[in-house]
Design an enzyme around this catalytic site. Structure first.
Site, PDB file in Angstrom:
ATOM      1  N   TYR A 168       0.872  -1.183   0.000  1.00  0.00           N
ATOM      2  CA  TYR A 168       0.000   0.000   0.000  1.00  0.00           C
ATOM      3  C   TYR A 168       0.906   1.229   0.000  1.00  0.00           C
ATOM      4  CZ  TYR A 168      -3.950   2.990   1.576  1.00  0.00           C
ATOM      5  OH  TYR A 168      -4.919   3.944   1.693  1.00  0.00           O
ATOM      6  N   LYS A 195      -1.026  -1.064  -4.211  1.00  0.00           N
ATOM      7  CA  LYS A 195      -2.173  -0.167  -4.150  1.00  0.00           C
ATOM      8  C   LYS A 195      -1.613   1.226  -4.340  1.00  0.00           C
ATOM      9  CE  LYS A 195      -5.921   1.535  -1.188  1.00  0.00           C
ATOM     10  NZ  LYS A 195      -6.539   1.483   0.169  1.00  0.00           N
ATOM     11  N   VAL A 251      -8.856  -0.594  -5.816  1.00  0.00           N
ATOM     12  CA  VAL A 251      -9.195  -0.764  -4.407  1.00  0.00           C
ATOM     13  C   VAL A 251     -10.122   0.392  -4.066  1.00  0.00           C
ATOM     14  CG1 VAL A 251      -8.362  -0.877  -2.033  1.00  0.00           C
ATOM     15  CG2 VAL A 251      -7.022  -1.913  -3.875  1.00  0.00           C
TER      16      VAL A 251
END
Length: 304
Positions: free
Chosen positions: A136, A164, A206
């Site tokens: 992330y 992400k 996402v």
């Protein structure tokens, strides 16, 4: 279950009862809506999931329960947001034991690690598990950027498979693709840049407002994937005022209020968070009301 890191992965909210327990009944209702809409995975315990306020046993319960609800239809991904390498390794171990199919990983919490420390942290966790991992990358909110050179080093770990992408720099999708080809799957982590990222080659989304509007979110992804760009843009333009509720310090409260409007959630949050009040609440409700009243008719998209 294999995690393909493609498509729509809701970062689902955690549902609470008014006496501050996990609300499994409402959580199940939301997950059912996500699965019926055609999402490609479920992500637990992220920012929207109020991870920082969850007890360890609650995280265990969430993973176990979601795995039961998913029934192997889509992978279940657990977020790892820990302060120590030891804690992150333990969290990864427990996630697997409880039924998670993959992990999403933030850099170390609280301590602002440098590049070497961050890479070493990620590698240590990756080498401790066989679960696939999505990094992330959100320097805006978490103050540590995972650079391209850092991803070069992380590419040594086969199970670090995706990112992400939440840098807010849309050109980063192109930079990643140019340097690494298909080595890392890229999933947009910013709702207001999602379609743009997908059109530039991102593999998935996402999503946040998917928690309240799962069909519209999946329709946008499937339509652009099928080359029906104009249709995807039309829905996205309707969606944008709602998507902007995700780019806000009170995104949890905002999105939970939207879930109430679509009948698949409650606005109950865990203190110190409080439900929106006063002018702020009225403003968000106005945006949600406008969106719901003008909700577009969707083409058949599940077979695209």
């Amino acid at each position: 279950m294999k995690v393909n890191w493609e498509g729509v992965y809701p970062a689902v909210t955690t549902k609470f009862t008014t006496d501050d327990r996990l609300d499994n009944e409402m959580f199940a209702k939301n997950i059912e809506a996500q699965l019926n809409a055609g999402v490609d995975g479920i992500i637990l315990g992220g920012t929207l999931g109020e991870a920082s306020s969850l007890m360890e046993d609650e995280k265990d319960e969430l993973v176990k329960y979601t795995a039961e609800l998913a029934k192997g239809k889509v992978p279940v991904v657990m977020n790892i947001a820990e302060q120590t390498t030891k804690g992150a390794i333990k969290a990864a171990e427990k996630a697997k034991a409880n039924g998670a199919d993959g992990l999403m990983m933030l850099p170390p919490m609280r301590y602002k690690a440098d590049d070497l420390e961050t890479v070493t942290y990620f590698k240590a966790v990756a080498n401790s598990t066989d679960l696939p991992i999505m990094i992330y990358n959100n320097p805006v909110d978490y103050k540590i950027e995972v650079t391209l050179d850092m991803f070069e080093s992380l590419s040594e770990c086969e199970n670090i498979q995706a990112v992400k992408e939440s840098t807010r720099d849309i050109s980063n999708v192109t930079r990643m693709k140019t340097r690494f080809g298909n080595r890392f799957k890229i999933l947009s982590g910013v709702d207001t840049l999602a379609l743009e990222s997908l059109l530039m080659g991102a593999d998935g989304w996402v999503a946040g407002l998917v928690c309240a509007f799962p069909t519209e979110t999946v329709a946008i992804y499937r339509l652009q994937k099928a080359g029906r760009i104009a249709e995807a843009i039309e829905i996205y333009r309707w969606f944008l005022p709602l998507l902007e509720l995700d780019i806000n310090p009170k995104l949890v409260q905002n999105i939970k209020l939207a879930e109430v409007a679509t009948g698949i959630g409650t606005e109950t949050v865990r203190p110190p968070r409080l439900p929106l009040q006063g002018v702020e609440r009225d403003s968000v409700l106005s945006i949600i009301k406008e969106g719901v009243e003008n909700r577009p008719s969707l083409p058949v998209y599940l077979n695209l």
